[in-house]
Design an enzyme around this catalytic site. Structure first.
Site, PDB file in Angstrom:
ATOM      1  N   ARG A  80      28.284 -25.733 -83.353  1.00  0.00           N
ATOM      2  CA  ARG A  80      28.567 -24.922 -83.167  1.00  0.00           C
ATOM      3  C   ARG A  80      28.459 -23.868 -81.706  1.00  0.00           C
ATOM      4  NH1 ARG A  80      31.411 -19.874 -85.990  1.00  0.00           N
ATOM      5  NH2 ARG A  80      32.392 -21.686 -86.857  1.00  0.00           N
ATOM      6  N   LYS A  88      14.846 -21.499 -72.205  1.00  0.00           N
ATOM      7  CA  LYS A  88      14.745 -22.317 -70.781  1.00  0.00           C
ATOM      8  C   LYS A  88      14.811 -22.986 -70.593  1.00  0.00           C
ATOM      9  CE  LYS A  88      10.102 -22.239 -73.833  1.00  0.00           C
ATOM     10  NZ  LYS A  88       8.807 -23.273 -74.984  1.00  0.00           N
ATOM     11  N   HIS A 134      38.530 -27.414 -84.530  1.00  0.00           N
ATOM     12  CA  HIS A 134      37.193 -26.226 -85.360  1.00  0.00           C
ATOM     13  C   HIS A 134      37.700 -27.569 -86.968  1.00  0.00           C
ATOM     14  CE1 HIS A 134      34.453 -24.961 -87.534  1.00  0.00           C
ATOM     15  NE2 HIS A 134      34.903 -23.745 -88.200  1.00  0.00           N
ATOM     16  N   ARG A 168      30.463 -18.322 -92.483  1.00  0.00           N
ATOM     17  CA  ARG A 168      30.879 -19.139 -93.694  1.00  0.00           C
ATOM     18  C   ARG A 168      30.420 -20.404 -93.010  1.00  0.00           C
ATOM     19  NH1 ARG A 168      33.367 -15.259 -93.555  1.00  0.00           N
ATOM     20  NH2 ARG A 168      33.424 -15.169 -91.091  1.00  0.00           N
ATOM     21  N   THR A 169      30.903 -21.301 -91.902  1.00  0.00           N
ATOM     22  CA  THR A 169      30.334 -22.207 -91.941  1.00  0.00           C
ATOM     23  C   THR A 169      29.376 -22.912 -92.220  1.00  0.00           C
ATOM     24  OG1 THR A 169      32.358 -22.412 -90.062  1.00  0.00           O
ATOM     25  CG2 THR A 169      30.852 -23.512 -89.994  1.00  0.00           C
TER      26      THR A 169
END
Length: 301
Positions: A104, A83, A132, A54-55
Site C-alpha cells: 500500500r 533515510k 484497490h 482491515r486490509t
C-alpha cells in the site's frame, strides 16, 4: 489461474479470474480448516506506506490460516524509507525475503512500478487514488452472497473522484451485466479517465447528485467516505464533508432487500442506526476479506 502474476488493478481481472477467486473463497469460507497448511513455507511481505486496519490484518490472517507467515516492514518512520531509500530498492530487498509482497502506497502507480523490479508477485493493497483490486474482490463476493452479479443494480455514492475502491469496483463490474449509478457532488464525480474506461468497456455511466433519484431501484448501495487525506485543498474538503449521509430514515424509501456496503472506515456517512437494520452488510463485508484473500494467495503462490 494467477500463479506468479502480479495483481495491480481490477482491469486485468477477467470474469473468469473473478469467478475463480470467488468460488474458491466460498469453498474456503465453508471449510477453513480444509485449507490450513496449504502453504506451510510461504512468507508474505506486508509493506504499508499508509495506515491500514482491515486490509493489513486480513492479509496477515489469510497467510497464517494457509499455514504460512508474514513479515511486516513496519511504520515508514522506522524504516529505511526515512533515510531516503527508493521504493524500487525497498521492494528489491523485501522480495529477497518473501514469496509475495502486499504493497500500500500513497502514490498512484506505485504498485505497478514496484512490480517492475521484483520477481515475486506484488499485490496492490491501494495506491493513492488509483486502485484497490483485492477490496473489489471481497466487495463482489459480498454482493454475490446476496444476489447474482449479472442482474444487479448498484449505486455507488460519495467520493468518486479520489476513491480507489470505487474505481476498482466499477471496472470489475463491467465484466457482468450490472447496472451502475454514481451519486456524488459535482466536485467529486468520477474522473474523466475512469468514465472513459467504463464507456470503452461498454458500461452505461449514469451520474446523479441526489440519492433519492435512484434509491428505490437499487439492489446494492455502496457508500464511501469523503477522504480528507486525498484532498489537496482543505477548503474543498470542508465544502462537501457530510453532504452525503444515510440513516435509517433515508433507507425507508429503499427496497426491503437493499444491501448497504462500505469499504470502511466510516466517519459519519452512515449513521449508527443503520447498523441495526437488515440492510447493513459492511461488517460482514470486512470479514469476507479473509476467505477472499486466502483464495487469492492460494492461487498466486
Amino acid at each position: 489461474m494467477m500463479r506468479h502474476d502480479h495483481l495491480i488493478g481490477a482491469k486485468q481481472l477477467s470474469r473468469t479470474d473473478i469467478e475463480s477467486v470467488l468460488d474458491r473463497a466460498a469453498e474456503i469460507a465453508a471449510d477453513v480448516d480444509g485449507y490450513a497448511g496449504a502453504h506451510p513455507d510461504a512468507l508474505l511481505g506486508l509493506c504499508f506506506f499508509e495506515p491500514s486496519t482491515r486490509t493489513k490484518m486480513s492479509f496477515d490472517t489469510a497467510i497464517k490460516r494457509l499455514g504460512g507467515d508474514s513479515v511486516d516492514m513496519g511504520p515508514v518512520e522506522s524504516s529505511s524509507v526515512k533515510k531516503g531509500e527508493s521504493l524500487a530498492d525497498t521492494m528489491r530487498v523485501i522480495a529477497g525475503y518473501t514469496d509475495a509482497i502486499v504493497l500500500r502506497h500513497p502514490s498512484e502507480g506505485a504498485a505497478k512500478l514496484a512490480a517492475e523490479f521484483v520477481d515475486v508477485p506484488v499485490i496492490n493493497a491501494g495506491d493513492g487514488a488509483g486502485q484497490h483490486p483485492t477490496q473489489t474482490l471481497l466487495d463482489l463476493y459480498t454482493m454475490r452472497e446476496a444476489a447474482p452479479l449479472d442482474d444487479l443494480t448498484v449505486g455507488i455514492m460519495g467520493d468518486l473522484k479520489y476513491g480507489r475502491t470505487v474505481h476498482s469496483l466499477a471496472e470489475a463490474l463491467t465484466n457482468f451485466d450490472a447496472r451502475m449509478h454514481f451519486v456524488a457532488p459535482e466536485s467529486l464525480r468520477l474522473p474523466r479517465n475512469v468514465r472513459f474506461d467504463l464507456h470503452e468497456s461498454g458500461a452505461v455511466v449514469k451520474e446523479h447528485e441526489d440519492l433519492d433519484e435512484v434509491l428505490a431501484d437499487l439492489d446494492v448501495l455502496y457508500v464511501t467516505r469523503i477522504q480528507r487525506e486525498r484532498f489537496p485543498d482543505e477548503n474543498e474538503y470542508r465544502a462537501v464533508a457530510g453532504e452525503y449521509r444515510i440513516d435509517a430514515e433515508v433507507l425507508e424509501a429503499a427496497r426491503d432487500d437493499l444491501t448497504v456496503m462500505h469499504p470502511l472506515p466510516r466517519v459519519d456517512e452512515i449513521a449508527p442506526d443503520v447498523d441495526r437494520t437488515d440492510h447493513a452488510q459492511y461488517f460482514q463485508q470486512a470479514h469476507n476479506g479473509v476467505p477472499v484473500r486466502m483464495a487469492l494467495l492460494d492461487s498466486m503462490l
